[in-house]
Design an enzyme around this catalytic site. Structure first.
Site, PDB file in Angstrom:
ATOM      1  N   ASP A 210      -7.036  -5.785   4.161  1.00 44.67           N
ATOM      2  CA  ASP A 210      -6.335  -4.412   4.250  1.00 44.67           C
ATOM      3  C   ASP A 210      -6.453  -3.929   5.689  1.00 44.67           C
ATOM      4  OD1 ASP A 210      -5.378  -2.057   3.622  1.00 44.67           O
ATOM      5  OD2 ASP A 210      -6.822  -1.672   1.926  1.00 44.67           O
ATOM      6  N   GLY A 211      -5.425  -3.566   6.313  1.00 45.57           N
ATOM      7  CA  GLY A 211      -5.342  -2.700   7.696  1.00 45.57           C
ATOM      8  C   GLY A 211      -4.444  -3.422   8.794  1.00 45.57           C
ATOM      9  N   GLY A 212      -3.348  -2.901   9.266  1.00 41.63           N
ATOM     10  CA  GLY A 212      -2.760  -3.499  10.161  1.00 41.63           C
ATOM     11  C   GLY A 212      -1.997  -4.716   9.862  1.00 41.63           C
TER      12      GLY A 212
ATOM     13  N   SER B 198       1.062  -1.273   0.009  1.00 40.35           N
ATOM     14  CA  SER B 198      -0.017  -0.141   0.007  1.00 40.35           C
ATOM     15  C   SER B 198       0.987   1.084   0.012  1.00 40.35           C
ATOM     16  CB  SER B 198      -0.924  -0.102   1.433  1.00 40.35           C
ATOM     17  OG  SER B 198      -1.493   1.288   1.215  1.00 40.35           O
TER      18      SER B 198
ATOM     19  N   HIS C 262      -8.135   0.899  -4.792  1.00 41.66           N
ATOM     20  CA  HIS C 262      -9.045   0.751  -3.797  1.00 41.66           C
ATOM     21  C   HIS C 262      -9.744   2.024  -3.592  1.00 41.66           C
ATOM     22  CE1 HIS C 262      -9.521  -0.143   1.027  1.00 41.66           C
ATOM     23  NE2 HIS C 262     -10.987   0.217   0.112  1.00 41.66           N
TER      24      HIS C 262
ATOM     25  N   MET D 128     -12.036  -5.046   5.199  1.00 44.47           N
ATOM     26  CA  MET D 128     -11.282  -4.114   5.785  1.00 44.47           C
ATOM     27  C   MET D 128     -11.073  -4.490   7.242  1.00 44.47           C
ATOM     28  SD  MET D 128     -10.324  -1.640   3.580  1.00 44.47           S
ATOM     29  CE  MET D 128      -9.508  -0.831   4.869  1.00 44.47           C
TER      30      MET D 128
ATOM     31  N   GLY E 152      -9.197   4.783   6.318  1.00 45.85           N
ATOM     32  CA  GLY E 152      -8.932   6.430   5.997  1.00 45.85           C
ATOM     33  C   GLY E 152      -7.465   6.733   6.444  1.00 45.85           C
ATOM     34  N   PHE E 153      -6.974   5.862   6.976  1.00 51.65           N
ATOM     35  CA  PHE E 153      -5.444   5.989   7.369  1.00 51.65           C
ATOM     36  C   PHE E 153      -4.521   4.723   7.459  1.00 51.65           C
ATOM     37  CE2 PHE E 153      -8.199   8.931   9.392  1.00 51.65           C
ATOM     38  CZ  PHE E 153      -7.529  10.058   8.769  1.00 51.65           C
TER      39      PHE E 153
ATOM     40  N   GLY F 112       0.962  -1.724   4.508  1.00 50.21           N
ATOM     41  CA  GLY F 112       1.479  -0.257   4.087  1.00 50.21           C
ATOM     42  C   GLY F 112       2.678   0.038   5.169  1.00 50.21           C
ATOM     43  N   SER F 113       2.321   0.349   6.229  1.00 47.06           N
ATOM     44  CA  SER F 113       3.239   0.521   7.522  1.00 47.06           C
ATOM     45  C   SER F 113       4.371  -0.451   7.563  1.00 47.06           C
ATOM     46  CB  SER F 113       2.699   1.173   8.469  1.00 47.06           C
ATOM     47  OG  SER F 113       1.817   0.279   8.967  1.00 47.06           O
TER      48      SER F 113
ATOM     49  N   GLY G 225      -1.228   2.550   9.142  1.00 47.68           N
ATOM     50  CA  GLY G 225      -0.722   2.564  10.640  1.00 47.68           C
ATOM     51  C   GLY G 225      -1.836   2.148  11.842  1.00 47.68           C
TER      52      GLY G 225
ATOM     53  N   HIS H 146      -0.837  -1.638  -4.250  1.00 50.51           N
ATOM     54  CA  HIS H 146      -2.143  -1.177  -3.759  1.00 50.51           C
ATOM     55  C   HIS H 146      -2.328   0.113  -3.636  1.00 50.51           C
ATOM     56  CE1 HIS H 146      -5.954  -1.837  -1.322  1.00 50.51           C
ATOM     57  NE2 HIS H 146      -5.428  -0.975  -0.581  1.00 50.51           N
TER      58      HIS H 146
ATOM     59  N   MET I  25      -8.995   8.373  -1.584  1.00 50.07           N
ATOM     60  CA  MET I  25      -9.734   8.881  -0.520  1.00 50.07           C
ATOM     61  C   MET I  25     -10.323  10.096  -0.919  1.00 50.07           C
ATOM     62  SD  MET I  25      -7.902   7.672   2.786  1.00 50.07           S
ATOM     63  CE  MET I  25      -7.129   6.022   2.788  1.00 50.07           C
TER      64      MET I  25
ATOM     65  N   ASP J 119      -4.544   3.635  -2.454  1.00 53.20           N
ATOM     66  CA  ASP J 119      -5.573   4.061  -1.798  1.00 53.20           C
ATOM     67  C   ASP J 119      -6.385   5.283  -2.359  1.00 53.20           C
ATOM     68  OD1 ASP J 119      -6.009   1.847   0.121  1.00 53.20           O
ATOM     69  OD2 ASP J 119      -4.131   2.468   0.810  1.00 53.20           O
TER      70      ASP J 119
ATOM     71  N   MET K 263     -11.853   4.378  -1.856  1.00 49.72           N
ATOM     72  CA  MET K 263     -12.812   4.832  -0.496  1.00 49.72           C
ATOM     73  C   MET K 263     -13.361   6.207  -0.848  1.00 49.72           C
ATOM     74  SD  MET K 263      -9.550   3.484   2.050  1.00 49.72           S
ATOM     75  CE  MET K 263      -8.581   3.640   0.651  1.00 49.72           C
TER      76      MET K 263
HETATM   77  C1  DX5 Z   1      -6.751   2.070   4.989  1.00 52.36           C
HETATM   78  C2  DX5 Z   1      -5.997   1.723   3.521  1.00 52.36           C
HETATM   79  C3  DX5 Z   1      -4.896   0.758   3.618  1.00 52.36           C
HETATM   80  C4  DX5 Z   1      -3.680   1.307   4.442  1.00 52.36           C
HETATM   81  C5  DX5 Z   1      -3.109   0.096   4.899  1.00 52.36           C
HETATM   82  O1  DX5 Z   1      -7.603   3.023   4.934  1.00 52.36           O
HETATM   83  O2  DX5 Z   1      -7.080   1.352   2.978  1.00 52.36           O
HETATM   84  O3  DX5 Z   1      -4.509   0.228   2.284  1.00 52.36           O
HETATM   85  O4  DX5 Z   1      -2.870   1.859   3.553  1.00 52.36           O
HETATM   86  O5  DX5 Z   1      -2.029   0.429   5.713  1.00 52.36           O
HETATM   87  P1  DX5 Z   1      -1.487  -0.415   6.899  1.00 52.36           P
HETATM   88  O6  DX5 Z   1      -0.930  -1.642   6.439  1.00 52.36           O
HETATM   89  O7  DX5 Z   1      -0.440   0.491   7.452  1.00 52.36           O
HETATM   90  O8  DX5 Z   1      -2.461  -0.499   7.895  1.00 52.36           O
HETATM   91 ZN    ZN Z   2      -6.576   0.113   1.001  1.00 57.22          ZN
END
Ligand code: DX5
Ligand code: ZN
Length: 234
Positions: free
Chosen positions: A181-183, A13, A71, A142, A147-148, A203-204, A150, A38, A42, A40, A73
């Site tokens: 997706d997420g964490g 991501s 993706h 999800m 939205g973010f 992502g992170s 990390g 990936h 928004m 994102d 959003m």
């Molecule tokens: C969250 C995004 C994710 C995000 C994942 O709204 O859709 O794709 O970038 O980032 P990490 O892996 O840091 O949770």
């Molecule tokens: Zn995403």
């Protein structure tokens, strides 16, 4: 414990990448071994953040030949499908909560010859997917409120993932890919694969420890699953 037959894929991501050199970041993470890029998108309405539009996707397209997994959003995603298709998306995923007529929009995405994905938020029941299975190639579950980057995975979503996997099997829709997706990190990667994830967005856990670490971070994610596999067999 049952394992997926196919090797899980890692989608990097780029939300956690350095936006001032985004093209280079895409190239670097591709070289480091990410299977999918990936992206994102928004709009500040569907989620409380604003990120990337089609022009940026178009400008980074030439930096990698890998799959661009877009993706969305955003509210009213139907209005923007053409733009992201023209920008070079290989997969376009819309949110079930953002679209009154998901079947129509999924069919439209497919009509362009690319893969159509449907995503659900942590607070949305998997029952809502029931009538969409014929129209999608991918389900994006999800694991955080979008939205973010990390954020911490909401572990109750693992059960949902497993339920969706069962639903896919029951309805004989085995071609549908399951993405999470997420964490995602080395601690939960194996659990998520075991629950049915085919594609894991990270992502992170890829980008947040410096450029030199991309390759190692991706390898560590992959190995965290292999290692647990070995452990369980002995
Ligand atoms: C969250 C995004 C994710 C995000 C994942 O709204 O859709 O794709 O970038 O980032 P990490 O892996 O840091 O949770
Ligand atoms: Zn995403």
């Amino acid at each position: 414990m049952k394992r997926n037959i196919y090797k899980p894929k890692i989608a990097a991501s780029i939300l956690s990448a350095d936006f001032s050199i985004l093209g280079k970041e895409v190239k670097d993470v591709d070289k480091a071994g990410a299977d999918i890029i990936h992206i994102d998108v928004m709009d500040g309405l569907f989620v409380p953040n604003i990120t990337i539009g089609p022009d940026i996707v178009s400008s980074i397209r030439s930096y990698s030949k890998k799959i661009f997994d877009v993706h969305l959003m955003i509210e009213n995603p139907a209005n923007f499908i053409d733009n992201f298709y023209k920008a070079g998306a290989d997969i376009i995923t819309i949110h079930i909560e953002a679209e009154s007529h998901p079947i129509r929009t999924l069919e439209y995405i497919r009509s362009l010859g690319i893969k159509a994905g449907i995503s659900i938020n942590p607070g949305t029941s998997e029952e809502n997917l029931k009538y969409l299975l014929d129209y999608c190639d991918l389900i994006l579950v999800m694991l955080v409120n979008p939205g973010f980057g990390g954020q911490k995975t909401i572990m109750s979503q693992v059960k949902k993932l497993d339920n969706i996997k069962q639903m896919i099997k029951r309805e004989n829709k085995k071609n549908i890919l399951l993405e999470v997706d997420g964490g995602v990190n080395i601690k939960n990667f194996a659990t998520l694969v075991d629950a049915g994830a085919d594609i894991l967005v990270a992502g992170s856990s890829i980008f947040n420890s410096g450029k030199k670490m991309y390759n190692k971070n991706i390898k560590n994610l992959r190995n965290s699953w292999k290692r647990s596999d070995i452990k369980e067999n002995f």
